[in-house]
Design a protein around this motif. Structure first.
Motif, PDB file in Angstrom:
ATOM      1  N   LEU A   1      64.443  26.656  48.049  1.00  0.00           N
ATOM      2  CA  LEU A   1      63.978  25.278  47.984  1.00  0.00           C
ATOM      3  C   LEU A   1      64.685  24.579  46.827  1.00  0.00           C
ATOM      4  O   LEU A   1      64.664  25.059  45.693  1.00  0.00           O
ATOM      5  CB  LEU A   1      62.455  25.236  47.791  1.00  0.00           C
ATOM      6  CG  LEU A   1      61.608  26.031  48.796  1.00  0.00           C
ATOM      7  CD1 LEU A   1      60.126  25.903  48.454  1.00  0.00           C
ATOM      8  CD2 LEU A   1      61.874  25.558  50.215  1.00  0.00           C
ATOM      9  N   LYS A   2      65.308  23.438  47.080  1.00  0.00           N
ATOM     10  CA  LYS A   2      66.002  22.713  46.021  1.00  0.00           C
ATOM     11  C   LYS A   2      66.013  21.227  46.334  1.00  0.00           C
ATOM     12  O   LYS A   2      65.861  20.803  47.482  1.00  0.00           O
ATOM     13  CB  LYS A   2      67.427  23.230  45.853  1.00  0.00           C
ATOM     14  CG  LYS A   2      68.260  23.205  47.123  1.00  0.00           C
ATOM     15  CD  LYS A   2      69.625  23.842  46.879  1.00  0.00           C
ATOM     16  CE  LYS A   2      70.451  23.863  48.169  1.00  0.00           C
ATOM     17  NZ  LYS A   2      71.781  24.485  47.952  1.00  0.00           N
ATOM     18  N   ASP A   3      66.188  20.451  45.282  1.00  0.00           N
ATOM     19  CA  ASP A   3      66.215  18.991  45.402  1.00  0.00           C
ATOM     20  C   ASP A   3      67.613  18.565  45.826  1.00  0.00           C
ATOM     21  O   ASP A   3      68.535  18.508  45.012  1.00  0.00           O
ATOM     22  CB  ASP A   3      65.818  18.369  44.060  1.00  0.00           C
ATOM     23  CG  ASP A   3      65.799  16.845  44.116  1.00  0.00           C
ATOM     24  OD1 ASP A   3      65.955  16.290  45.226  1.00  0.00           O
ATOM     25  OD2 ASP A   3      65.616  16.220  43.058  1.00  0.00           O
ATOM     26  N   THR A   4      67.768  18.264  47.098  1.00  0.00           N
ATOM     27  CA  THR A   4      69.098  17.923  47.616  1.00  0.00           C
ATOM     28  C   THR A   4      69.374  16.427  47.624  1.00  0.00           C
ATOM     29  O   THR A   4      70.535  16.012  47.737  1.00  0.00           O
ATOM     30  CB  THR A   4      69.254  18.457  49.057  1.00  0.00           C
ATOM     31  OG1 THR A   4      68.204  17.918  49.873  1.00  0.00           O
ATOM     32  CG2 THR A   4      69.195  19.976  49.073  1.00  0.00           C
ATOM     33  N   ASP A   5      68.315  15.598  47.512  1.00  0.00           N
ATOM     34  CA  ASP A   5      68.542  14.149  47.571  1.00  0.00           C
ATOM     35  C   ASP A   5      68.271  13.459  46.241  1.00  0.00           C
ATOM     36  O   ASP A   5      68.333  12.227  46.150  1.00  0.00           O
ATOM     37  CB  ASP A   5      67.691  13.511  48.670  1.00  0.00           C
ATOM     38  CG  ASP A   5      66.198  13.742  48.473  1.00  0.00           C
ATOM     39  OD1 ASP A   5      65.804  14.267  47.395  1.00  0.00           O
ATOM     40  OD2 ASP A   5      65.415  13.406  49.384  1.00  0.00           O
TER      41      ASP A   5
END
Length: 706
Positions: free
Chosen positions: A475-479
């Motif tokens: 899970l990662k902050d892509t935006d």
């Protein structure tokens, strides 16, 4: 065995909770012997554990004279139940008790009303759940391996309409509502063997039932004492119903009964609930006088109540009890301060430690005291995911079943802030366990160690470790919006549905939880729902998470294992719990071609090797193990699964005290010093105040409360 089945190893947590007194709280008036509280001295503690003999003379309320009733000696059993409390004394007849019931769905669903009356229960808990004593049954015994129990019920018991009670009233519930056929109710765990088969009930005579399982059932007496019983399953198993009255509403006995007779809110529910139907007989100390779902319930004395005081007074002492419905918590608290409420137990009525200071400022003008009883709580305000959400949404469901995800959420929660805002720094911080009073936590050698490990396992707060676990999952902050997304870039939002009647302190906790999750990059969103829809959708497996409840215990966890292993649909794995609950009914052989959510009821089988399958297997072994040492070892293995593969539910604060508000003229109400563990209010299965027999409460000046 005719009285006590066993004494638990617990000698515990009351000191932690009961010894904590807030500066603004009561002066302990109800703990001190005085002229207006006979039997209320702190030297008279707990309950006697030997059945008391029938008093030489029986007296009745003067209000019953001239009513055309049989003599009181003929209205009670040959061997009536004599209340065993050391702290009670002779009372006075008369007066009315004013109560409040909080809720958004009306008086029919008010749990505080049901928790008051123990009169329909076969056996009863004594000493805050440490002991088991008689109830409707006065004798019980087992064979050598505890696979067969014989239970004898008091001769001469009568329903509130004067009709005799017999074991047919239990068989009516079991054979005509539970066993395959109508399946209007599912069998309680006590009636399912270790092999998943239903108990066999055999009538010996009108007052004696024999219970036979294909595996041992060593904890059956404790299970017979749980909850208040006699209702519709909301506060525990039903167990007993007045067959002579209710058979007219059952299709087996009346072919004109509509096909939808047992649907929620339907004919059966309206007629079989003694609290809302004045015509429905009951075995409790009070019967329904009037019912209005919007305004409340008025209860009046049951002239056939089978319980007496030690001096021979037939109970209850108080003529009537009124429960007025309240939907606004602040208005409820204002009524308390004005002296318009005679007794209020905090948990069910939105009164918490946060209110003690305000309530204390008005206790003299309102003529009330504030007691602090032990909650017995293992979590405080709780949060947990629907472990079976995978049946509704595979992507979110797999994430929820990943223990790293649940551990990250737990580590991100700042429990110190919750304990300060909700519990004023009382109690102990916890990841969330079964109640600290659970007997297996106090059994040597492993119990105390496992409790500490479970309590501290994912306590936090440790935002950095929580973030690392989320990253490990992918899970990662892509935006760049500050929130993590799924590994494929899809947005990720954790929905937190909540009932519209939530209290303000717990709503504040939820807002804090949302803020704490934002700090670790997890988007959590609260979603309001109607109380009725919330409960229905949760048990149907439709909701992602659950909040604002609590987990308390005061007996062996094997007696009511709902939080430890999924056997009840209200808890953290509702669909797998439904599978277990239907294992003895034959339903699990049906609808196998349908998806879990399409089945009736919605249910799913645990997957091999999954933690739920392991817990269920260990539970099947533990519930049949007669040797308490071996049983503890099996339970400890279940604790380890919660530690290693959990958390399956998350709490914040354990063992905090709960406020009780009591009118100063109301006597025979115990203070915490009178009770074995300081009182215990949290566990529904040790029903409070039912265990303290409100029927023995009385007014020192009944003429002023009429």
């Amino acid at each position: 065995m005719s009285q006590i089945s066993r004494r638990h190893l617990l000698r515990t947590a009351a000191a932690a909770a009961g010894g904590v007194m807030l500066a603004a709280c009561t002066d302990g008036r109800s703990d001190k012997p005085d002229a207006t509280s006979p039997g209320g001295g702190s030297d008279k503690k707990g309950d006697v554990t030997e059945a008391l003999k029938r008093p030489a003379k029986i007296q009745e309320s003067p209000a019953l004279k001239g009513k055309g009733l049989p003599p009181v000696e003929q209205r009670i059993p040959v061997n009536p139940y004599v209340i065993p409390h050391r702290w009670t004394g002779e009372g006075k007849y008369g007066g009315k008790l004013k109560m409040l019931a909080f809720g958004a769905t009306g008086a029919a669903n008010a749990n505080s009303i049901a928790e008051f009356f123990y009169g329909n229960s076969p056996l009863r808990f004594l000493n805050d759940g440490l002991d088991v004593g008689p109830g409707l049954a006065d004798q019980w015994s087992s064979n050598d391996d505890a696979s067969e129990w014989t239970v004898h019920f008091r001769e001469g018991l009568k329903w509130s309409d004067g009709e005799p009670f017999t074991v047919e009233d239990i068989l009516f519930w079991w054979e005509d509502l539970v066993l395959p056929g109508h399946n209007a109710q599912t069998p309680p765990p006590s009636n399912i063997s270790g092999k998943g088969t239903a108990v066999k009930m055999t009538k010996v005579d009108d007052h004696t039932l024999k219970f036979t399982w294909d595996t041992p059932q060593p904890l059956f007496p404790e299970q017979l004492a749980t909850y208040v019983n006699g209702g519709l399953g909301r506060n525990g198993p039903t167990w007993v119903l007045p067959k002579h009255y209710l058979k007219q509403y059952h299709p087996k006995y009346n072919t004109k009964v509509p096909k939808d007779w047992d649907t929620p809110g339907g004919l059966w529910e309206q007629k079989a609930d003694w609290k809302r139907n004045p015509d429905c007989p009951t075995l409790t100390g009070y019967r329904c006088k009037s019912f209005d779902n919007n305004t409340g319930i008025v209860l009046e004395r049951n002239p056939y109540y089978w319980v007496v005081n030690t001096n021979g007074d037939q109970l209850p002492y108080i003529d009537e009890i009124s429960f007025s419905m309240q939907t606004n918590a602040e208005a409820l608290k204002l009524k308390i301060q004005q002296g318009a409420v005679d007794y209020c137990q905090g948990f069910f009525n939105q009164v918490s430690l946060a209110d003690v200071s305000t309530l204390s400022r008005n206790k003299d003008s309102g003529h009330y005291d504030i007691l602090l009883w032990n909650s017995g709580d293992g979590t405080g305000s709780i949060f947990f995911f629907n472990y079976d959400y995978i049946a509704k949404d595979e992507k979110y469901g797999k994430l929820i079943r990943d223990k790293r995800f649940r551990q990250a959420v737990s580590l991100g929660w700042d429990r110190k802030a919750t304990r300060k805002s909700l519990y004023f720094n009382q109690g102990e911080l916890t990841t969330g366990t079964i109640g600290p009073g659970t007997a297996e936590f106090h059994a040597e050698p492993d119990g105390p160690k496992l409790y500490q490990q479970w309590r501290d396992s994912y306590l936090g707060p440790d935002p950095e470790k929580a973030k690392a676990l989320l990253a490990e999952i992918g899970l990662k902050d892509t935006d760049g919006d500050g929130y993590v997304e799924f590994p494929d870039g899809a947005p990720l939002t954790i929905q937190v549905p909540y009932s519209a009647d939530i209290s303000k302190p717990e709503a504040d906790k939820d807002e804090q939880l949302v803020a704490d999750m934002k700090k670790i990059g997890l988007h959590m969103k609260r979603v309001p729902m109607s109380p009725a829809a919330f409960g229905e959708q949760w048990t149907a497996g439709q909701l992602m998470s659950h909040t604002n409840w609590g987990n308390a215990n005061g007996t062996s966890i094997m007696v009511v294992p709902n939080w430890l292993v999924p056997v009840n649909t209200a808890y953290w794995a509702p669909l797998e719990a439904a599978w277990y609950a239907n294992s003895a009914s034959g339903k699990n052989k049906e609808e196998l071609d349908l998806a879990p959510l399409k089945r009736h009821p919605p249910r799913m089988e645990p997957e091999p090797g999954d933690p739920v399958e392991k817990l269920t297997s260990l539970y099947a072994q533990a519930k049949t193990e007669a040797d308490p040492v071996k049983r503890n070892q099996l339970v400890w293995q279940m604790f380890k699964i919660h530690i290693e593969d959990g958390p399956f539910f998350m709490g914040s604060t354990a063992n905090f005290p709960e406020p009780i508000v009591k009118n100063r003229d109301l006597a025979n109400v115990p203070g915490p010093k009178n009770l074995a563990l300081g009182g215990i209010t949290g566990p529904w299965h040790i029903p409070a105040p039912a265990t303290y027999d409100p029927e023995c409460w009385y007014w020192t000046n009944p003429e002023k409360h009429s």
